[in-house]
Design a protein around this motif. Structure first.
Motif, mmCIF file in Angstrom:
data_model
loop_
_atom_site.group_PDB
_atom_site.id
_atom_site.type_symbol
_atom_site.label_atom_id
_atom_site.label_comp_id
_atom_site.label_asym_id
_atom_site.label_seq_id
_atom_site.Cartn_x
_atom_site.Cartn_y
_atom_site.Cartn_z
ATOM 1 N N ASN A 174 14.589 5.929 22.681
ATOM 2 C CA ASN A 174 14.724 4.764 21.796
ATOM 3 C C ASN A 174 13.660 3.728 22.150
ATOM 4 N N GLN A 175 12.535 4.243 22.677
ATOM 5 C CA GLN A 175 11.470 3.357 23.133
ATOM 6 C C GLN A 175 10.870 2.551 21.987
ATOM 7 N N LEU A 176 10.817 3.126 20.798
ATOM 8 C CA LEU A 176 10.197 2.435 19.670
ATOM 9 C C LEU A 176 10.955 1.160 19.347
ATOM 10 N N ASN A 177 12.269 1.233 19.340
ATOM 11 C CA ASN A 177 13.083 0.040 19.097
ATOM 12 C C ASN A 177 12.804 -1.028 20.143
ATOM 13 N N ASP A 178 12.714 -0.622 21.413
ATOM 14 C CA ASP A 178 12.462 -1.579 22.496
ATOM 15 C C ASP A 178 11.092 -2.237 22.350
ATOM 16 N N VAL A 179 10.077 -1.444 21.954
ATOM 17 C CA VAL A 179 8.727 -1.992 21.819
ATOM 18 C C VAL A 179 8.646 -2.926 20.608
ATOM 19 N N VAL A 180 9.328 -2.598 19.527
ATOM 20 C CA VAL A 180 9.349 -3.489 18.361
ATOM 21 C C VAL A 180 9.933 -4.843 18.761
ATOM 22 N N ILE A 181 11.012 -4.825 19.540
ATOM 23 C CA ILE A 181 11.614 -6.076 20.010
ATOM 24 C C ILE A 181 10.632 -6.841 20.893
ATOM 25 N N GLN A 182 9.923 -6.105 21.754
ATOM 26 C CA GLN A 182 8.952 -6.727 22.648
ATOM 27 C C GLN A 182 7.823 -7.382 21.859
ATOM 28 N N ILE A 183 7.317 -6.676 20.842
ATOM 29 C CA ILE A 183 6.263 -7.240 20.003
ATOM 30 C C ILE A 183 6.768 -8.479 19.269
ATOM 31 N N LYS A 184 7.988 -8.416 18.792
ATOM 32 C CA LYS A 184 8.584 -9.539 18.062
ATOM 33 C C LYS A 184 8.716 -10.764 18.959
ATOM 34 N N LYS A 185 9.043 -10.553 20.218
ATOM 35 C CA LYS A 185 9.225 -11.671 21.140
ATOM 36 C C LYS A 185 7.895 -12.280 21.589
ATOM 37 N N GLU A 186 6.905 -11.429 21.840
ATOM 38 C CA GLU A 186 5.671 -11.891 22.460
ATOM 39 C C GLU A 186 4.606 -12.321 21.463
ATOM 40 N N GLN A 187 4.713 -11.885 20.221
ATOM 41 C CA GLN A 187 3.701 -12.236 19.245
ATOM 42 C C GLN A 187 4.355 -12.666 17.939
ATOM 43 N N GLU A 188 3.731 -13.620 17.280
ATOM 44 C CA GLU A 188 4.204 -14.003 15.956
ATOM 45 C C GLU A 188 3.608 -13.015 14.966
ATOM 46 N N TYR A 189 4.373 -12.005 14.666
ATOM 47 C CA TYR A 189 3.827 -10.893 13.867
ATOM 48 C C TYR A 189 4.864 -10.480 12.841
ATOM 49 N N ASP A 190 4.394 -10.253 11.642
ATOM 50 C CA ASP A 190 5.284 -9.815 10.573
ATOM 51 C C ASP A 190 5.668 -8.357 10.811
ATOM 52 N N LEU A 191 6.939 -8.112 11.063
ATOM 53 C CA LEU A 191 7.382 -6.746 11.362
ATOM 54 C C LEU A 191 7.114 -5.787 10.223
ATOM 55 N N GLN A 192 6.989 -6.304 8.998
ATOM 56 C CA GLN A 192 6.741 -5.419 7.871
ATOM 57 C C GLN A 192 5.411 -4.679 8.025
ATOM 58 N N ASP A 193 4.448 -5.310 8.705
ATOM 59 C CA ASP A 193 3.153 -4.677 8.898
ATOM 60 C C ASP A 193 3.186 -3.576 9.951
ATOM 61 N N LEU A 194 4.239 -3.552 10.747
ATOM 62 C CA LEU A 194 4.333 -2.544 11.804
ATOM 63 C C LEU A 194 4.465 -1.130 11.252
ATOM 64 N N TYR A 195 5.075 -0.999 10.089
ATOM 65 C CA TYR A 195 5.334 0.333 9.551
ATOM 66 C C TYR A 195 4.036 1.107 9.322
ATOM 67 N N ALA A 196 3.010 0.427 8.824
ATOM 68 C CA ALA A 196 1.729 1.097 8.607
ATOM 69 C C ALA A 196 1.125 1.529 9.939
ATOM 70 N N ASP A 197 1.268 0.685 10.972
ATOM 71 C CA ASP A 197 0.733 1.039 12.288
ATOM 72 C C ASP A 197 1.490 2.220 12.888
ATOM 73 N N ILE A 198 2.802 2.238 12.710
ATOM 74 C CA ILE A 198 3.611 3.351 13.222
ATOM 75 C C ILE A 198 3.294 4.627 12.456
ATOM 76 N N HIS A 199 3.108 4.494 11.141
ATOM 77 C CA HIS A 199 2.720 5.652 10.324
ATOM 78 C C HIS A 199 1.400 6.226 10.822
ATOM 79 N N ASP A 200 0.448 5.358 11.121
ATOM 80 C CA ASP A 200 -0.842 5.810 11.638
ATOM 81 C C ASP A 200 -0.665 6.512 12.980
ATOM 82 N N ALA A 201 0.191 5.969 13.829
ATOM 83 C CA ALA A 201 0.443 6.592 15.138
ATOM 84 C C ALA A 201 1.048 7.979 14.976
ATOM 85 N N ILE A 202 1.999 8.111 14.063
ATOM 86 C CA ILE A 202 2.642 9.414 13.837
ATOM 87 C C ILE A 202 1.620 10.432 13.353
ATOM 88 N N LYS A 203 0.749 10.018 12.429
ATOM 89 C CA LYS A 203 -0.282 10.939 11.918
ATOM 90 C C LYS A 203 -1.214 11.374 13.035
#
Length: 459
Positions: free
Chosen positions: A61-90
């Motif tokens: 469940n590391q992905l959930n933990d890292v999403v929370i970490q990114i949310k806490k440490e950076q002001e980042y729109d979580l909606q943009d994460l999906y494209a980055d995760i999609h790229d990682a999966i590919k």
């Protein structure tokens, strides 16, 4: 599991009464046996220049933990994460160093399974299944465009040579249409409860009629309870003919174990072996019981060219003459008969032949669909399934020709055909009136043959 338990499970599988549910714990590979979740999480940390948390991430469940970490440490729109995760999966599943986990290949090779569920958004299971049959992918996501919703076909049992694969938490793409963290899971579940957008009702109804093989699902306790109840017609306490096998390598929550032992006695917990080891043994035992059938199928398949240079796909009721003429033209260029897939049957193929046809599409070098007005006027024929299977395979091919459509009518008027797949219209289309290639098409075919011979000489 003892011998009796294995035999009972295998009998149910062979009777088509079991649906495998494939979770995160099955997707492990590499020297360190890293999970896909862990690899995606590490990719994101590097992308965002974030130091790993001081505390270790939750296994599988590391992905959930890292999403929370990114949310806490950076002001980042979580909606943009999906494209980055999609790229990682590919990158991780289709890149030059990608390696499909062996358990995924083994579970896909068990041909007794007709229905599959994947809890992960990657397409590795689908790719393995396509090596032996056609795959109908059913993607559940509340956020899909209206036109993209799908469910289990009402005639799925009559679709021999095809398996049905449900992505229960969406399939990876560049938008927020697949689950990546725990709050996503909650929304997907809420949508099912509320019978909201795109719920695969027919597929879920079928699950209530069948036993489940939940392998490495890594559900949180609340989701385990909900999923077991969702896939039963009555209460967990009610005696039913179906049952579940829950295979988990992590220590299950004590409260869940107590709950299942108290209220769901039909659920068998297996935690003394890993999901990968369980699949390996299941695969070996299934092969041992079915080796006579497998041997008979492989013996029949020896008469059909595997890895053919050309696969000629045509409507047998309308274009047999044109197909035969095209075959003669290819042979005049030095292509041997065992390098060409050419089914002469004038009737719809049976179950075994359908499987071998689909395997032929997955292993051929070039796929040649023959287009005619007579075939175009037919609403439903098996050649259309061949065409769509080739289109699916072509999505993973870049840098070379794979599909070379050829019109076999006397005149060449592409705009007059109403049912040609859109993907074909984007390709170079040849012309061979009644199967006789014109000068340009003949030159194109010669080029394909010459290119393959050069590859063979340099191999």
């Amino acid at each position: 599991m003892d011998e009796k338990s294995w035999n009972r499970l295998l009998r149910r599988i062979e009777d088509g009464l079991v649906v495998p549910v494939i979770g995160q714990q099955v997707l492990t590979c590499g020297k360190n046996n890293d999970s896909l979740q862990a690899q995606i999480a590490q990719y994101l940390l590097k992308q965002y220049d974030i130091e790993p948390a001081h505390t270790s991430h939750t296994p599988f469940n590391q992905l959930n933990d890292v999403v929370i970490q990114i949310k806490k440490e950076q002001e980042y729109d979580l909606q943009d994460l999906y494209a980055d995760i999609h790229d990682a999966i590919k990158r991780l599943t289709t890149g030059p160093d990608a390696h499909i986990p062996e358990p995924v290949r083994q579970i896909a090779a068990i041909t007794s399974f007709q229905l599959f569920i994947t809890l992960t958004p990657d397409d590795q299971l689908a790719r393995c299944l396509r090596e032996r049959c056609a795959v109908n992918e059913i993607i559940y996501s509340p956020y899909l465009p209206t036109s993209e919703g799908s469910d289990l076909p009402s005639d799925w049992q009559a679709r021999h040579g095809e398996v049905q694969l449900l992505y229960l938490f969406g399939k990876s793409r560049a938008g927020p249409m697949f689950a990546v963290h725990d709050e996503d899971l909650l929304e997907y579940v809420h949508n099912i409860i509320a019978r909201g957008s795109h719920v695969p009702v027919r597929f879920l109804d079928e699950l209530q009629q069948r036993s489940l093989l939940l392998i490495g699902c890594n559900f949180p306790e609340w989701l385990s309870r909900f999923f077991l109840r969702l896939t039963k017609q009555g209460r967990l306490l009610d005696t039913q003919r179906k049952r579940e096998w829950l295979i988990e390598s992590n220590c299950l929550d004590k409260n869940l174990i107590y709950f299942l032992e108290s209220y769901s006695t039909g659920t068998k917990l297996i935690s003394d072996i890993s999901p990968a080891t369980f699949i390996s043994e299941l695969h070996q035992r299934w092969l041992a019981r079915n080796k006579a059938v497998e041997h008979a199928s492989s013996s029949k398949a020896e008469t059909v060219p595997r890895g053919a240079l050309f696969f000629v796909s045509y409507c047998r009721g309308t274009d047999s003459q044109s197909a035969a003429a095209l075959i003669e033209s290819l042979q005049s260029q030095g292509v041997s008969s065992n390098e060409i897939w050419f089914d002469k049957n004038s009737i719809e193929p049976g179950n075994d032949l359908r499987n071998r046809i689909l395997q032929g599409i997955q292993t051929c070098r070039y796929f040649i669909p023959l287009i005619s007005r007579n075939a175009d006027s037919l609403d439903e024929k098996y050649f259309r399934r061949e065409w769509h299977e080739a289109i699916e395979r072509s999505k993973a091919i870049q840098g070379r020709t794979f599909i070379f459509p050829i019109i076999v009518d006397q005149d060449f008027k592409l705009e007059t055909y109403r049912c040609i797949p859109h993907e074909f219209k984007q390709l170079l289309i040849g012309h061979a009136p009644i199967g006789q290639p014109d000068e340009q098409t003949n030159a194109a075919l010669k080029k394909l043959v010459r290119s393959e011979r050069l590859n063979q000489n340099h191999a």
